[in-house]
Design a protein around this motif. Structure first.
Motif, short mmCIF file in Angstrom:
data_model
loop_
_atom_site.label_atom_id
_atom_site.label_comp_id
_atom_site.label_asym_id
_atom_site.label_seq_id
_atom_site.Cartn_x
_atom_site.Cartn_y
_atom_site.Cartn_z
N ALA A 138 0.84 -1.20 0.00
CA ALA A 138 0.00 0.00 0.00
C ALA A 138 0.87 1.25 0.00
CB ALA A 138 -0.92 0.02 1.22
N VAL A 139 0.45 2.22 -0.79
CA VAL A 139 1.04 3.55 -0.77
C VAL A 139 -0.01 4.50 -0.21
CG1 VAL A 139 1.99 5.45 -2.14
CG2 VAL A 139 2.46 3.08 -2.80
N ILE A 140 0.37 5.28 0.79
CA ILE A 140 -0.56 6.22 1.41
C ILE A 140 0.09 7.60 1.42
CG2 ILE A 140 -1.89 6.78 3.48
CD1 ILE A 140 -1.52 3.68 4.16
N ASN A 141 -0.41 8.48 0.57
CA ASN A 141 0.09 9.84 0.49
C ASN A 141 -0.73 10.75 1.40
OD1 ASN A 141 2.11 9.35 -1.48
ND2 ASN A 141 0.58 9.39 -3.11
N PHE A 142 -0.25 12.00 1.54
CA PHE A 142 -0.99 12.97 2.34
C PHE A 142 -1.36 14.19 1.51
CE2 PHE A 142 -0.29 10.49 5.98
CZ PHE A 142 -1.14 10.96 6.97
N SER A 143 -2.66 14.45 1.45
CA SER A 143 -3.17 15.67 0.87
C SER A 143 -3.65 16.56 2.01
CB SER A 143 -4.30 15.35 -0.12
OG SER A 143 -4.80 16.54 -0.68
N SER A 144 -4.67 17.35 1.78
CA SER A 144 -5.23 18.23 2.81
C SER A 144 -6.67 18.57 2.46
CB SER A 144 -4.42 19.53 2.91
OG SER A 144 -5.07 20.46 3.77
N SER A 145 -7.52 18.62 3.47
CA SER A 145 -8.91 19.01 3.24
C SER A 145 -9.03 20.48 2.85
CB SER A 145 -9.75 18.74 4.50
OG SER A 145 -10.02 17.35 4.63
N VAL A 146 -7.95 21.23 2.95
CA VAL A 146 -8.00 22.65 2.59
C VAL A 146 -8.31 22.84 1.11
CG1 VAL A 146 -5.56 23.00 1.98
CG2 VAL A 146 -6.83 24.85 3.07
N LEU A 147 -8.08 21.81 0.29
CA LEU A 147 -8.38 21.93 -1.13
C LEU A 147 -9.83 22.32 -1.37
CD1 LEU A 147 -5.61 20.47 -1.57
CD2 LEU A 147 -6.71 19.32 -3.48
N ALA A 148 -10.73 21.74 -0.59
CA ALA A 148 -12.16 21.98 -0.82
C ALA A 148 -12.68 23.22 -0.10
CB ALA A 148 -12.96 20.76 -0.36
N LEU A 149 -11.85 23.84 0.72
CA LEU A 149 -12.33 24.95 1.56
C LEU A 149 -12.03 26.32 0.98
CD1 LEU A 149 -11.33 23.54 5.08
CD2 LEU A 149 -13.52 23.35 3.89
N ALA A 150 -11.06 26.39 0.05
CA ALA A 150 -10.73 27.66 -0.62
C ALA A 150 -10.47 28.79 0.38
CB ALA A 150 -11.84 28.06 -1.59
N ILE A 151 -9.58 28.53 1.34
CA ILE A 151 -9.27 29.51 2.37
C ILE A 151 -8.21 30.48 1.85
CG2 ILE A 151 -8.40 29.83 4.71
CD1 ILE A 151 -9.27 26.95 5.31
N PRO A 152 -8.46 31.78 1.94
CA PRO A 152 -7.44 32.75 1.51
C PRO A 152 -6.11 32.50 2.22
CG PRO A 152 -9.53 33.86 1.84
CD PRO A 152 -9.72 32.45 2.35
N GLY A 153 -5.04 32.64 1.47
CA GLY A 153 -3.70 32.43 2.01
C GLY A 153 -3.15 31.05 1.75
N TYR A 154 -4.01 30.13 1.33
CA TYR A 154 -3.60 28.75 1.15
C TYR A 154 -3.38 28.36 -0.31
CZ TYR A 154 -4.44 27.35 6.03
OH TYR A 154 -4.39 27.21 7.39
N SER A 155 -3.33 29.33 -1.22
CA SER A 155 -3.30 28.99 -2.64
C SER A 155 -2.09 28.12 -3.01
CB SER A 155 -3.32 30.26 -3.50
OG SER A 155 -2.21 31.08 -3.19
N ALA A 156 -0.92 28.48 -2.55
CA ALA A 156 0.28 27.73 -2.93
C ALA A 156 0.29 26.34 -2.29
CB ALA A 156 1.53 28.51 -2.51
N TYR A 157 -0.07 26.28 -1.02
CA TYR A 157 -0.10 24.99 -0.33
C TYR A 157 -1.16 24.08 -0.95
CZ TYR A 157 -0.60 21.60 3.46
OH TYR A 157 -0.67 20.43 4.21
N ALA A 158 -2.35 24.62 -1.19
CA ALA A 158 -3.41 23.82 -1.77
C ALA A 158 -3.03 23.33 -3.17
CB ALA A 158 -4.72 24.61 -1.83
N ALA A 159 -2.35 24.17 -3.92
CA ALA A 159 -1.90 23.76 -5.25
C ALA A 159 -0.96 22.57 -5.16
CB ALA A 159 -1.23 24.92 -5.96
N SER A 160 -0.07 22.59 -4.18
CA SER A 160 0.86 21.47 -4.03
C SER A 160 0.12 20.19 -3.66
CB SER A 160 1.94 21.80 -2.99
OG SER A 160 1.46 21.77 -1.67
N LYS A 161 -0.91 20.31 -2.84
CA LYS A 161 -1.66 19.12 -2.43
C LYS A 161 -2.61 18.65 -3.52
CE LYS A 161 0.27 18.49 1.53
NZ LYS A 161 1.09 17.28 1.74
N GLY A 162 -3.06 19.57 -4.37
CA GLY A 162 -3.82 19.15 -5.54
C GLY A 162 -2.99 18.26 -6.43
N ALA A 163 -1.71 18.57 -6.55
CA ALA A 163 -0.80 17.74 -7.32
C ALA A 163 -0.65 16.36 -6.69
CB ALA A 163 0.57 18.41 -7.44
#
Length: 249
Positions: A138-163
């Protein structure tokens, strides 16, 4: 039928295993019976504490330093796992960094550093994982729930987790026929140093009130999800992103 237990343990490599969610995950997998390779980037003392906690509880673990974005160092990490324990069954890629600022003000050097760890690091670790994992792995990566929340200030971090999510979903299909699952866990606000650093009490309280369960997550909450995906009960979950966030929409 023999009742003897196998002498070779299942083996987990946990990146970012010296602190926070990574450490809690390493300790949980050790309790589940895995021999654990605790990867760390620079804090040997914290990694040694994780190993000590595991071994004092009767588990097996070793610490190994590697920059997750450096393919040579990550290959050496997997070499160490194979040399010490005989192979690798589960890879939990919990290493990551987070820098926050509005897009208009974001420092591009900080963007490059974050993407090197979060995007290239995931690619490099996953590449070694699928080359090395034994059948049933099994491979288990880590994303973030911030992707769906569109919180200001998180654009760069969310972009990395979208990848990270894109890589996870595609890789699950690329390993067809090998009995390897590939999933990502996307925590919501979780009480770790990564989340708490730089936030005032009002901000923390507001974010803790967002989920219907009305609290921040804990590293143990997230480690339980990883344990499920790494174990036999999670074998039919594949190519998914599990949003472990207490019910935040």
């Amino acid at each position: 039928m023999s009742d003897e237990q196998p002498t070779t343990p299942r083996v987990a490599v946990v990146t970012g295993g010296s602190r926070g969610i990574g450490r809690e995950t390493a300790e949980r997998l050790a309790r589940d019976g895995f021999a654990v390779v605790v990867n760390f980037a620079g804090n040997q003392a914290e990694a040694d504490k994780t190993v000590a906690a595991i071994t004092e509880a009767g588990g097996r673990a070793l610490a190994f330093r590697a920059d997750v974005a450096d393919e040579t160092e990550v290959a050496a990490l997997f070499d160490a796992a194979e040399a010490t324990y005989g192979g690798v069954d589960v890879v939990v890629h919990a290493a990551g960094v987070m820098t926050l600022a509005p897009l208009a003000d974001f420092d591009l050097d900080a963007l490059d550093r974050m993407h090197r760890t979060n995007i290239r690091g995931t690619f490099v670790v996953d590449q070694q994982a699928v080359r090395r994992l034994r059948e049933g792995g099994a491979v288990i990566n880590f994303s973030s729930s911030v992707l769906a929340l569109a919180i200001p200030g998180y654009s760069a971090y969310a972009a990395s987790k979208g990848a990270v999510e894109a890589m996870t979903l595609i890789l699950a299909r690329e390993v067809r026929g090998r009995d390897i699952t590939v999933n990502a866990v996307a925590p919501g606000p979780t009480a770790t140093a990564l989340f708490l650093d730089g936030k005032d009490e009002e901000t923390i309280a507001r974010m803790a009130a967002q989920p219907p369960l009305e609290r921040l997550g804990t590293p143990n909450d997230i480690a339980g999800v990883v344990s499920f995906l790494a174990g036999p009960a999670g074998r039919w979950v594949n190519g998914q992103v599990l949003r472990a966030n207490g019910g935040i929409a």
